[in-house]
Design a protein around this motif. Sequence first.
Motif, PDB file in Angstrom:
ATOM      1  N   GLY A 312      16.375   9.571 -13.601  1.00 24.40           N
ATOM      2  CA  GLY A 312      15.839  10.850 -14.075  1.00 24.40           C
ATOM      3  C   GLY A 312      16.851  11.964 -13.969  1.00 24.40           C
ATOM      4  N   GLY A 313      16.827  12.870 -14.937  1.00 29.23           N
ATOM      5  CA  GLY A 313      17.722  14.018 -14.946  1.00 29.23           C
ATOM      6  C   GLY A 313      17.047  15.252 -14.388  1.00 29.23           C
ATOM      7  N   HIS A 314      17.467  16.414 -14.890  1.00 31.50           N
ATOM      8  CA  HIS A 314      16.938  17.682 -14.387  1.00 31.50           C
ATOM      9  C   HIS A 314      15.718  18.079 -15.211  1.00 31.50           C
ATOM     10  CE1 HIS A 314      17.244  21.242 -11.950  1.00 31.50           C
ATOM     11  NE2 HIS A 314      17.140  22.023 -13.008  1.00 31.50           N
ATOM     12  N   GLY A 315      14.648  17.443 -14.912  1.00 29.66           N
ATOM     13  CA  GLY A 315      13.391  17.653 -15.626  1.00 29.66           C
ATOM     14  C   GLY A 315      12.447  16.554 -15.204  1.00 29.66           C
ATOM     15  N   ILE A 316      11.348  16.903 -14.567  1.00 26.08           N
ATOM     16  CA  ILE A 316      10.450  15.922 -13.977  1.00 26.08           C
ATOM     17  C   ILE A 316       9.140  15.890 -14.747  1.00 26.08           C
ATOM     18  CG2 ILE A 316       9.284  15.171 -11.880  1.00 26.08           C
ATOM     19  CD1 ILE A 316      12.310  15.208 -11.605  1.00 26.08           C
ATOM     20  N   ILE A 321       4.221  10.388 -11.495  1.00 31.13           N
ATOM     21  CA  ILE A 321       4.522  11.440 -10.532  1.00 31.13           C
ATOM     22  C   ILE A 321       3.426  12.492 -10.518  1.00 31.13           C
ATOM     23  CG2 ILE A 321       5.944  12.842 -12.114  1.00 31.13           C
ATOM     24  CD1 ILE A 321       6.304  12.330  -8.276  1.00 31.13           C
ATOM     25  N   GLU A 322       2.804  12.764 -11.650  1.00 30.69           N
ATOM     26  CA  GLU A 322       1.702  13.740 -11.658  1.00 30.69           C
ATOM     27  C   GLU A 322       0.525  13.230 -10.840  1.00 30.69           C
ATOM     28  OE1 GLU A 322       0.474  15.522 -15.220  1.00 30.69           O
ATOM     29  OE2 GLU A 322       2.388  16.537 -15.543  1.00 30.69           O
ATOM     30  N   SER A 323       0.303  11.916 -10.880  1.00 30.53           N
ATOM     31  CA  SER A 323      -0.760  11.331 -10.073  1.00 30.53           C
ATOM     32  C   SER A 323      -0.476  11.527  -8.583  1.00 30.53           C
ATOM     33  CB  SER A 323      -0.885   9.839 -10.396  1.00 30.53           C
ATOM     34  OG  SER A 323      -1.831   9.214  -9.547  1.00 30.53           O
ATOM     35  N   ARG A 324       0.789  11.380  -8.206  1.00 30.64           N
ATOM     36  CA  ARG A 324       1.146  11.555  -6.793  1.00 30.64           C
ATOM     37  C   ARG A 324       1.056  13.023  -6.371  1.00 30.64           C
ATOM     38  NH1 ARG A 324       6.118   7.319  -5.588  1.00 30.64           N
ATOM     39  NH2 ARG A 324       5.451   5.717  -7.085  1.00 30.64           N
ATOM     40  N   VAL A 325       1.436  13.916  -7.272  1.00 32.33           N
ATOM     41  CA  VAL A 325       1.300  15.343  -6.973  1.00 32.33           C
ATOM     42  C   VAL A 325      -0.168  15.686  -6.760  1.00 32.33           C
ATOM     43  CG1 VAL A 325       1.551  17.676  -7.923  1.00 32.33           C
ATOM     44  CG2 VAL A 325       3.419  16.030  -8.153  1.00 32.33           C
ATOM     45  N   LYS A 326      -1.024  15.161  -7.620  1.00 31.79           N
ATOM     46  CA  LYS A 326      -2.462  15.402  -7.484  1.00 31.79           C
ATOM     47  C   LYS A 326      -2.968  14.879  -6.138  1.00 31.79           C
ATOM     48  CE  LYS A 326      -6.687  16.299  -9.130  1.00 31.79           C
ATOM     49  NZ  LYS A 326      -7.597  15.526  -8.275  1.00 31.79           N
ATOM     50  N   SER A 327      -2.540  13.690  -5.752  1.00 29.06           N
ATOM     51  CA  SER A 327      -2.950  13.127  -4.459  1.00 29.06           C
ATOM     52  C   SER A 327      -2.443  13.979  -3.305  1.00 29.06           C
ATOM     53  CB  SER A 327      -2.426  11.688  -4.323  1.00 29.06           C
ATOM     54  OG  SER A 327      -3.022  10.835  -5.272  1.00 29.06           O
ATOM     55  N   PHE A 328      -1.221  14.497  -3.436  1.00 32.25           N
ATOM     56  CA  PHE A 328      -0.649  15.344  -2.387  1.00 32.25           C
ATOM     57  C   PHE A 328      -1.480  16.613  -2.207  1.00 32.25           C
ATOM     58  CE2 PHE A 328       2.245  18.792  -1.123  1.00 32.25           C
ATOM     59  CZ  PHE A 328       2.792  18.273   0.043  1.00 32.25           C
ATOM     60  N   PHE A 329      -1.847  17.249  -3.296  1.00 24.17           N
ATOM     61  CA  PHE A 329      -2.677  18.450  -3.197  1.00 24.17           C
ATOM     62  C   PHE A 329      -4.080  18.113  -2.700  1.00 24.17           C
ATOM     63  CE2 PHE A 329       0.212  20.661  -6.403  1.00 24.17           C
ATOM     64  CZ  PHE A 329       0.741  21.527  -5.461  1.00 24.17           C
ATOM     65  N   ASP A 330      -4.630  17.014  -3.167  1.00 23.68           N
ATOM     66  CA  ASP A 330      -5.958  16.604  -2.705  1.00 23.68           C
ATOM     67  C   ASP A 330      -5.968  16.393  -1.193  1.00 23.68           C
ATOM     68  OD1 ASP A 330      -7.151  16.725  -5.184  1.00 23.68           O
ATOM     69  OD2 ASP A 330      -7.074  14.567  -5.565  1.00 23.68           O
ATOM     70  N   ARG A 331      -4.911  15.801  -0.692  1.00 29.38           N
ATOM     71  CA  ARG A 331      -4.835  15.523   0.747  1.00 29.38           C
ATOM     72  C   ARG A 331      -4.668  16.805   1.554  1.00 29.38           C
ATOM     73  NH1 ARG A 331      -0.423  11.346   3.007  1.00 29.38           N
ATOM     74  NH2 ARG A 331       0.994  13.153   2.982  1.00 29.38           N
ATOM     75  N   SER A 341       2.406   7.846  -2.124  1.00 31.51           N
ATOM     76  CA  SER A 341       3.502   6.883  -2.047  1.00 31.51           C
ATOM     77  C   SER A 341       4.850   7.568  -2.203  1.00 31.51           C
ATOM     78  CB  SER A 341       3.336   5.817  -3.141  1.00 31.51           C
ATOM     79  OG  SER A 341       4.479   4.988  -3.209  1.00 31.51           O
ATOM     80  N   ASP A 342       5.847   7.062  -1.473  1.00 38.15           N
ATOM     81  CA  ASP A 342       7.220   7.545  -1.637  1.00 38.15           C
ATOM     82  C   ASP A 342       8.076   6.538  -2.402  1.00 38.15           C
ATOM     83  OD1 ASP A 342       7.523   5.553   0.215  1.00 38.15           O
ATOM     84  OD2 ASP A 342       8.582   6.762   1.702  1.00 38.15           O
ATOM     85  N   ALA A 343       7.447   5.563  -3.037  1.00 40.24           N
ATOM     86  CA  ALA A 343       8.180   4.552  -3.802  1.00 40.24           C
ATOM     87  C   ALA A 343       8.927   5.188  -4.966  1.00 40.24           C
ATOM     88  CB  ALA A 343       7.228   3.475  -4.314  1.00 40.24           C
ATOM     89  N   VAL A 344      10.097   4.647  -5.267  1.00 37.00           N
ATOM     90  CA  VAL A 344      10.900   5.145  -6.385  1.00 37.00           C
ATOM     91  C   VAL A 344      10.134   4.949  -7.687  1.00 37.00           C
ATOM     92  CG1 VAL A 344      13.039   4.776  -7.686  1.00 37.00           C
ATOM     93  CG2 VAL A 344      13.065   4.683  -5.181  1.00 37.00           C
ATOM     94  N   ILE A 345      10.263   5.924  -8.594  1.00 36.96           N
ATOM     95  CA  ILE A 345       9.616   5.868  -9.913  1.00 36.96           C
ATOM     96  C   ILE A 345      10.693   5.784 -10.974  1.00 36.96           C
ATOM     97  CG2 ILE A 345       8.145   7.106 -11.556  1.00 36.96           C
ATOM     98  CD1 ILE A 345       6.866   8.535  -9.181  1.00 36.96           C
ATOM     99  N   ALA A 346      10.520   4.893 -11.936  1.00 34.01           N
ATOM    100  CA  ALA A 346      11.463   4.813 -13.056  1.00 34.01           C
ATOM    101  C   ALA A 346      11.288   6.030 -13.949  1.00 34.01           C
ATOM    102  CB  ALA A 346      11.226   3.534 -13.857  1.00 34.01           C
ATOM    103  N   ALA A 347      12.379   6.460 -14.574  1.00 33.60           N
ATOM    104  CA  ALA A 347      12.352   7.703 -15.351  1.00 33.60           C
ATOM    105  C   ALA A 347      11.359   7.659 -16.501  1.00 33.60           C
ATOM    106  CB  ALA A 347      13.753   8.014 -15.883  1.00 33.60           C
ATOM    107  N   ASN A 348      11.017   6.490 -17.007  1.00 33.85           N
ATOM    108  CA  ASN A 348      10.113   6.421 -18.163  1.00 33.85           C
ATOM    109  C   ASN A 348       8.661   6.208 -17.771  1.00 33.85           C
ATOM    110  OD1 ASN A 348      10.398   3.828 -17.220  1.00 33.85           O
ATOM    111  ND2 ASN A 348      10.709   2.878 -19.215  1.00 33.85           N
ATOM    112  N   GLU A 349       8.333   6.256 -16.485  1.00 37.19           N
ATOM    113  CA  GLU A 349       6.934   6.047 -16.066  1.00 37.19           C
ATOM    114  C   GLU A 349       6.151   7.365 -16.111  1.00 37.19           C
ATOM    115  OE1 GLU A 349       6.221   3.855 -12.472  1.00 37.19           O
ATOM    116  OE2 GLU A 349       8.018   2.650 -12.751  1.00 37.19           O
TER     117      GLU A 349
END
Length: 349
Positions: A312-316, A321-331, A341-349
Amino acid sequence: MRLVGECRDLCWLQMFFTASTFIFCGDSIVRTEICVFILLMLTSITPTSAQDKADQAKGKAKQLAAIEEKITIRNDVEYAMVGDVRLKLNFYTPKTSANGPLPCIVWIHGGGWQNGDKSSGLARVGKWVATGDYAGASIGYRLTDVASWPAQIHDCKAAIRYLRANATQLGIDPERIGVWGSSAGGHLVSLLGTSGDVKELEGDLGTTGVGSRVTCVVDYCGPSDFLRFDTDAPKMSQPGQPVYKLFGGPLKEKLEMAKQASPTTHVSKDDPPFLIVHGTADKTVPLDQGVSFYQRQRDAGMSTILVKIEGGGHGIGGSEIESRVKSFFDRNLRGKDVTVSDAVIAANE
């Protein structure tokens, strides 16, 4: 899909030039026919790629329209004034929500502290406001053509104080304010997270008498240590470039200011939870800025989460990753018992 389309078109271009070479190197009718065939295929594919982009734009517009039907939008709410500059934020609430004050997710836009605006917040937090579980806000702050550092963090802290002081009227919980930002916005939310107890960065704009501490932070590819920029990203510190404009001069002449503006400087064990997201191929803000920030926090005893976007470049972005952000805020804002999860995400996921 966009990357696939571009790669596909490139492959056809390569085939075309190869076939063209055959023609100039010989007089075979078969070779000529091959070239004509590839040209026809190329001309039929290129419009499809353009159509895909148009379809994606329509899809995003449709999604935003659906979100807007479910939320109430208050644009340009003034939270402070500096001279003749009115500082404003956009505020979002669900039309239907659970009882009681809502947690609030605050978006801070990027753009190298010199571009961008608060309108980008609707696409980021709007969909979660539409669920009825959150309120949302998007902060506008002074860019570097108006003021240099520390105006940007003073503005953001003033906005948080405004939200906290007016929590009852806004229908939000003043003790559940999470912040999220990308690039320059990632830097500003990170500094909000680590400098909640730093008086020198608080400023005195707008509402005073309440704190600017936040409950949790999501940092997308934000700079964390400006003292390393001459090594990590030297171009950013050259005249006319974002870091040079932010500090109003060469980094080597602004070291004390750069240290104060670096989120790493203020890390302490009592900082709020962080989710740091960074692309491994980021050429604007190198990955090491995110990794060293993460390590500094872990060394301080924080339970920070770092997620790398492989390639991934400079743009997320992306659903994972949006699912993980949602879980982070929910928690952290809703007390949900969920794992991030802290598992690596491929740039096209």
